[in-house]
Enzyme design. Structure first.
Site, PDB file in Angstrom:
ATOM      1  N   HIS A 101       0.798  -1.227   0.000  1.00 44.17           N
ATOM      2  CA  HIS A 101       0.000   0.000   0.000  1.00 44.17           C
ATOM      3  C   HIS A 101       0.831   1.277   0.000  1.00 44.17           C
ATOM      4  O   HIS A 101       0.290   2.371  -0.111  1.00 44.17           O
ATOM      5  CB  HIS A 101      -0.961   0.024   1.191  1.00 44.17           C
ATOM      6  CG  HIS A 101      -0.288   0.332   2.492  1.00 44.17           C
ATOM      7  ND1 HIS A 101       0.420  -0.590   3.194  1.00 44.17           N
ATOM      8  CD2 HIS A 101      -0.208   1.480   3.201  1.00 44.17           C
ATOM      9  CE1 HIS A 101       0.899  -0.041   4.290  1.00 44.17           C
ATOM     10  NE2 HIS A 101       0.540   1.223   4.325  1.00 44.17           N
TER      11      HIS A 101
HETATM   12  C1  UD1 Z   1      -2.406   5.506   5.803  1.00 46.37           C
HETATM   13  C2  UD1 Z   1      -1.147   6.002   6.533  1.00 46.37           C
HETATM   14  C3  UD1 Z   1      -0.066   4.940   6.439  1.00 46.37           C
HETATM   15  C4  UD1 Z   1      -0.561   3.602   6.932  1.00 46.37           C
HETATM   16  C5  UD1 Z   1      -1.808   3.229   6.139  1.00 46.37           C
HETATM   17  C6  UD1 Z   1      -2.406   1.919   6.531  1.00 46.37           C
HETATM   18  C7  UD1 Z   1      -0.692   8.410   6.486  1.00 46.37           C
HETATM   19  C8  UD1 Z   1       0.141   9.447   5.838  1.00 46.37           C
HETATM   20  N1  UD1 Z   1      -0.627   7.196   5.892  1.00 46.37           N
HETATM   21  O1  UD1 Z   1      -2.092   5.363   4.425  1.00 46.37           O
HETATM   22  O2  UD1 Z   1       1.025   5.342   7.243  1.00 46.37           O
HETATM   23  O3  UD1 Z   1       0.440   2.622   6.749  1.00 46.37           O
HETATM   24  O4  UD1 Z   1      -2.772   4.262   6.361  1.00 46.37           O
HETATM   25  O5  UD1 Z   1      -3.532   1.671   5.768  1.00 46.37           O
HETATM   26  O6  UD1 Z   1      -1.346   8.679   7.443  1.00 46.37           O
HETATM   27  N2  UD1 Z   1      -9.396   4.492   1.551  1.00 46.37           N
HETATM   28  C9  UD1 Z   1     -10.605   3.861   1.493  1.00 46.37           C
HETATM   29  N3  UD1 Z   1     -11.194   3.513   2.677  1.00 46.37           N
HETATM   30  C10 UD1 Z   1     -10.642   3.766   3.895  1.00 46.37           C
HETATM   31  C11 UD1 Z   1      -9.408   4.412   3.926  1.00 46.37           C
HETATM   32  C12 UD1 Z   1      -8.789   4.770   2.744  1.00 46.37           C
HETATM   33  O7  UD1 Z   1     -11.127   3.604   0.419  1.00 46.37           O
HETATM   34  O8  UD1 Z   1     -11.251   3.446   4.932  1.00 46.37           O
HETATM   35  C13 UD1 Z   1      -8.743   4.879   0.310  1.00 46.37           C
HETATM   36  C14 UD1 Z   1      -8.800   6.391   0.152  1.00 46.37           C
HETATM   37  O9  UD1 Z   1      -9.852   6.774  -0.628  1.00 46.37           O
HETATM   38  C15 UD1 Z   1      -7.499   6.707  -0.514  1.00 46.37           C
HETATM   39  C16 UD1 Z   1      -6.589   5.565  -0.132  1.00 46.37           C
HETATM   40  O10 UD1 Z   1      -7.373   4.515   0.384  1.00 46.37           O
HETATM   41  O11 UD1 Z   1      -7.605   6.727  -1.909  1.00 46.37           O
HETATM   42  C17 UD1 Z   1      -5.512   5.972   0.811  1.00 46.37           C
HETATM   43  O12 UD1 Z   1      -6.001   6.286   2.117  1.00 46.37           O
HETATM   44  P1  UD1 Z   1      -5.170   7.253   3.120  1.00 46.37           P
HETATM   45  O13 UD1 Z   1      -5.774   7.202   4.469  1.00 46.37           O
HETATM   46  O14 UD1 Z   1      -4.974   8.582   2.479  1.00 46.37           O
HETATM   47  O15 UD1 Z   1      -3.722   6.636   3.168  1.00 46.37           O
HETATM   48  P2  UD1 Z   1      -3.220   5.148   3.324  1.00 46.37           P
HETATM   49  O16 UD1 Z   1      -2.547   4.791   2.068  1.00 46.37           O
HETATM   50  O17 UD1 Z   1      -4.286   4.235   3.844  1.00 46.37           O
END
Ligand code: UD1
Length: 379
Positions: free
Chosen positions: A213
């Protein structure tokens, strides 16, 4: 309330936070303190959040900020804006933040600016980890959080050296051990009873589990294709199971890489106990997660980290972790997989110090020992 009672505001926002706050909230309650939980809503899907609350027996958040996904700046700003009134209202003696996600840094920043008026103190659980890679958003979050926190609670003995090198006073650093391992040890019997491995049609030690991820692996089409090709090479000799993070899934669709998933067993994101069962039964885990590097070390399962460096070097020096050769190539991933399995088969090391299931009790003790000078128990 007795005068030695502490009011502690605990923050969780994203998936890797939930297994850390669960034992802290339990230990606070067991010691007669008041733990108040704020969920920022950084993660919000059932599979990324609700499932963890249910499985780990975490109480419903006292405050849910509902911030959701946005750019780093907007997400951080939304958390800060929504968190400030909560903090002012609750008026805790301690703010406890965990890990290195945006929620960790944003809430610390808010609290540090209110500290003079409120006499509140900030404790950072998982302090002192460093990748020394400023391209990682988590590295920025770690450094800022550690710089602003009053009490730096470290998960492994190597972390103090990083903090001292940045000028953090030794008196503010306290080694408590790894709180994630508290959850791992409580949940392991439950995970074993799920029969996850068998239900997926797999045989223990005859499959590889993978997770992906990190933006560095999944936000660039060439990088993502190289890793998926590496997994496909591994899948020529053994099953490869890939629970897919929403960020990775979105990018695979966006870059039209769907056909590269054909040789893999692709799953939705798993809950905590199923993921633990999958990890424990694996021959090897290929991952870019920080937490899974620690969990595999605690379980004695070989791990290959698909990143340029790790902020958790103790999992290499005192664990089962191996770095894949960088830059990642399909062949490099295949070789690292074979090498890591061979190395751990020769000598599975014991767990690092403080990874013993009692970190949350030591965290509570540290909060009690360094309670803020002003007594707010009556307020
Ligand atoms: C975040 C953390 C990372 C951690 C990871 C675990 C930061 C900077 N990053 O990254 O350190 O390792 O979480 O997962 O805080 N999304 C969904 N549903 C959700 C959550 C996210 O669909 O419940 C999608 C969002 O739309 C987005 C993507 O996943 O496109 C990324 O989510 P985001 O929370 O921005 O960062 P992570 O990559 O999950």
């Amino acid at each position: 309330m007795p005068t030695d009672h502490l009011k502690v505001l605990v923050v969780a926002g994203a998936r890797p936070n939930f297994m850390k706050v669960a034992p802290i909230l339990r230990a606070l309650e067991a010691a007669g303190h008041e733990g108040i939980l704020v969920h920022t809503g950084q993660h919000y899907d059932t599979t990324m959040s609700d499932t963890f609350f249910r499985e780990l027996g975490i109480k419903n958040p006292d405050y849910h900020l509902g911030v959701g996904t946005a750019s780093h700046a907007v997400q951080t700003a939304r958390i800060m804006e929504a968190f400030e009134p909560v903090l002012t209202k609750v008026h805790p003696q301690w703010l406890v933040v965990v890990g290195d996600v945006n929620s960790t840094m944003a809430t610390t920043l808010v609290a540090s600016k209110l500290r003079t008026e409120t006499h509140m103190h900030i404790a950072h659980v998982e302090a002192g980890l460093r990748s020394y890679d400023w391209r990682m958003p988590e590295e920025i979050n770690r450094v800022i959080t550690d710089r602003l926190a009053d009490l730096l609670l470290t998960p492994s003995q190597d972390a103090a050296g990083n903090l001292l090198a940045e000028g953090i006073p030794e008196a503010n650093i306290c080694f408590v051990g790894n709180v994630m391992i508290d959850t791992l040890m409580t949940q392991l019997p439950i995970a074993r009873a799920t029969n996850t491995v068998e239900q997926l049609g797999l045989r223990r030690r005859h499959y590889v589990a993978a997770t992906l991820h990190r933006p560095s692996n999944v936000d660039d089409p060439e990088a993502l294709a190289a890793v998926l090709q590496g997994l496909a090479l591994v899948a020529e000799s053994t099953a490869v199971v890939l629970p897919l993070h929403p960020r990775t899934l979105k990018n695979i669709e966006r870059f039209h890489l769907g056909p590269m998933l054909t040789p893999l067993t692709v799953l939705e994101p798993l809950g905590y106990t199923e993921m633990l069962a999958l990890t424990e039964g694996a021959e090897c885990v290929l991952t870019d997660s920080g937490g899974i590097q620690e969990e595999t070390t605690a379980l004695g399962v070989p791990c290959v980290t698909l990143r340029e460096q790790t902020e958790r070097p103790i999992t290499i020096t005192e664990g089962t972790n191996h770095m894949a050769p960088w830059p990642l190539t399909p062949r490099g991933i295949l070789t690292a997989y074979a090498d890591s399995v061979a190395a751990v088969a020769q000598a599975a090391p014991p767990r690092p110090a403080g990874w013993d299931g009692h970190a949350s009790e030591r965290i509570v003790k540290a909060l009690e020992d360094r309670r803020p000078v002003k007594d707010y128990s009556a307020s």
